[in-house]
Design a protein around this motif. Structure first.
Motif, PDB file in Angstrom:
ATOM      1  N   ARG A   1       1.112  -1.151  -0.449  1.00 12.49           N
ATOM      2  CA  ARG A   1       0.075  -0.125   0.366  1.00 12.49           C
ATOM      3  C   ARG A   1       0.815   1.213  -0.287  1.00 12.49           C
ATOM      4  O   ARG A   1       1.808   1.381   0.722  1.00 12.49           O
ATOM      5  N   LYS A   2       0.913   2.173  -0.321  1.00 13.27           N
ATOM      6  CA  LYS A   2       1.104   3.651  -0.610  1.00 13.27           C
ATOM      7  C   LYS A   2       1.700   4.267   0.885  1.00 13.27           C
ATOM      8  O   LYS A   2       3.024   4.539   0.273  1.00 13.27           O
TER       9      LYS A   2
ATOM     10  N   GLU B   1       5.879   5.329   1.229  1.00  4.95           N
ATOM     11  CA  GLU B   1       5.946   7.376   1.730  1.00  4.95           C
ATOM     12  C   GLU B   1       6.733   6.847   3.499  1.00  4.95           C
ATOM     13  O   GLU B   1       7.673   7.730   3.134  1.00  4.95           O
TER      14      GLU B   1
ATOM     15  N   GLU C   1      -6.236   6.983   3.542  1.00  6.40           N
ATOM     16  CA  GLU C   1      -4.881   6.914   2.580  1.00  6.40           C
ATOM     17  C   GLU C   1      -4.866   7.664   1.655  1.00  6.40           C
ATOM     18  O   GLU C   1      -4.504   7.903   0.599  1.00  6.40           O
TER      19      GLU C   1
END
Length: 320
Positions: free
Chosen positions: A16-17, A21, A201
């Motif tokens: 997942r993003k 990050e 998100e």
């Protein structure tokens, strides 16, 4: 250069993003390494994704023996990886599960813990974090002074930057205690897909409140035109207009998107605590004295049922 561990947040191996990050943040602090806890046959594909965002190493932990339990086994697994690596810091996404893993890990490693950071930078003596605290009334900087810094970071706190990393996979065998397996999941039901981004998100969030009068159609249409998630105030949730999973605020979800649109939301402190770290805030409200206008970058005094459809039309026209 010391390693900085990033716990991989994934769904069936799909990273997942927020993890990308965290890898971007980890590069500020040391050598980014990822810890993937999941099915053994998913590690290689995950490593390929992680390598695109700078992961030099990927510690793969087969979760066969801990699958189906709550977070205690995952915390023990991460503890054992950290014991082998002696990292400069450990970064975890600020989800409900992530914060529980971080708390348990901090106890096991006898280390300090900082949660819900909105920024992390290298500093003398360790990472320096920025947080919004006391219902968003204060912004503080802090650092861990005991043990390995364990930091949970809110999604959207950094822009993922693609940098090639070696992503060398190293399989790690862990032993989980019986005491960690006392809470077992006996049934689960997948959340129904909405086609929209996950609220916590999302880069853009459009939220509706009491001013919608229960008609969330303008909010949802604007959100869909922007590729945004849909949120809501507590008043809208308590009225039964939308489910609790939409709620943004002190007793709901905390979001920190690039753009937050508040439609028909007065701006009570309960709601502000969940969204005021957003990078840009726009409010639409008929009441020009609404507290939300004290917080925003741009404000529109008007009826959301007229303003939002007009905005949606403009956005759609620009896109097409």
């Amino acid at each position: 250069m010391s390693e900085v561990l990033v716990l991989v947040d994934h769904v069936d191996g799909a990273v997942r993003k927020p993890t990308f990050e965290l890898l971007t943040i980890a590069r500020r602090l040391g050598e980014p390494s990822a810890v993937f806890i999941g099915a053994a046959d998913q590690a290689a594909a995950a490593a390929e994704s992680l390598g695109k965002y700078g992961a030099e190493k990927v510690y793969a932990v087969d979760d066969a023996q801990i699958r189906g339990y709550l977070v205690a086994p995952k915390a023990e697994a991460l503890q054992q990886v950290a014991g082998q690596v002696s990292p400069a810091a450990i970064l975890i996404s600020s989800t409900a599960e992530g914060k529980e893993v971080a708390g348990r890990l901090a106890v096991k490693l006898e280390s300090g813990l900082i949660t819900d950071a909105t920024d992390v930078q290298a500093g003398e003596g360790g990472p320096v974090t920025t947080q919004s605290v006391f219902a968003g009334n204060y912004t503080v900087t802090a650092k861990v002074t005991q043990g390995t810094p364990i930091i949970t970071v809110k999604p959207n706190s950094a822009t993922p930057e693609e940098v090639a990393g070696a992503a060398a996979v190293s399989e790690v065998a862990v032993t989980v205690s019986d005491a960690a397996k006392t809470a077992q999941i006996i049934a689960s039901q997948p959340r129904q897909a909405t086609g929209r981004p996950e609220l916590t998100e999302a880069a853009i969030v459009v939220s509706g409140g009491r001013g919608t009068g229960g008609n969330f159609e303008p909010v949802e249409q604007l959100a869909d035109s922007l590729g945004a998630a849909v949120g809501a105030s507590r008043a809208a949730v308590d009225s039964g207009w939308v489910p609790h999973t939409y709620q943004v605020g002190q007793t709901g979800k905390t979001v920190s998107p690039q753009l937050y649109v508040a439609a028909g939301i007065s701006g009570a402190i309960q709601h502000r605590a969940g969204m005021q770290t957003s990078k840009t805030i726009i409010a639409v409200n008929k009441d020009e004295e609404a507290p939300i206008f004290e917080l925003v970058d741009f404000g529109v005094v008007g009826d959301l049922h007229a303003v939002l459809p007009a905005l949606t039309e403009k956005v759609t026209a620009r896109k097409g």
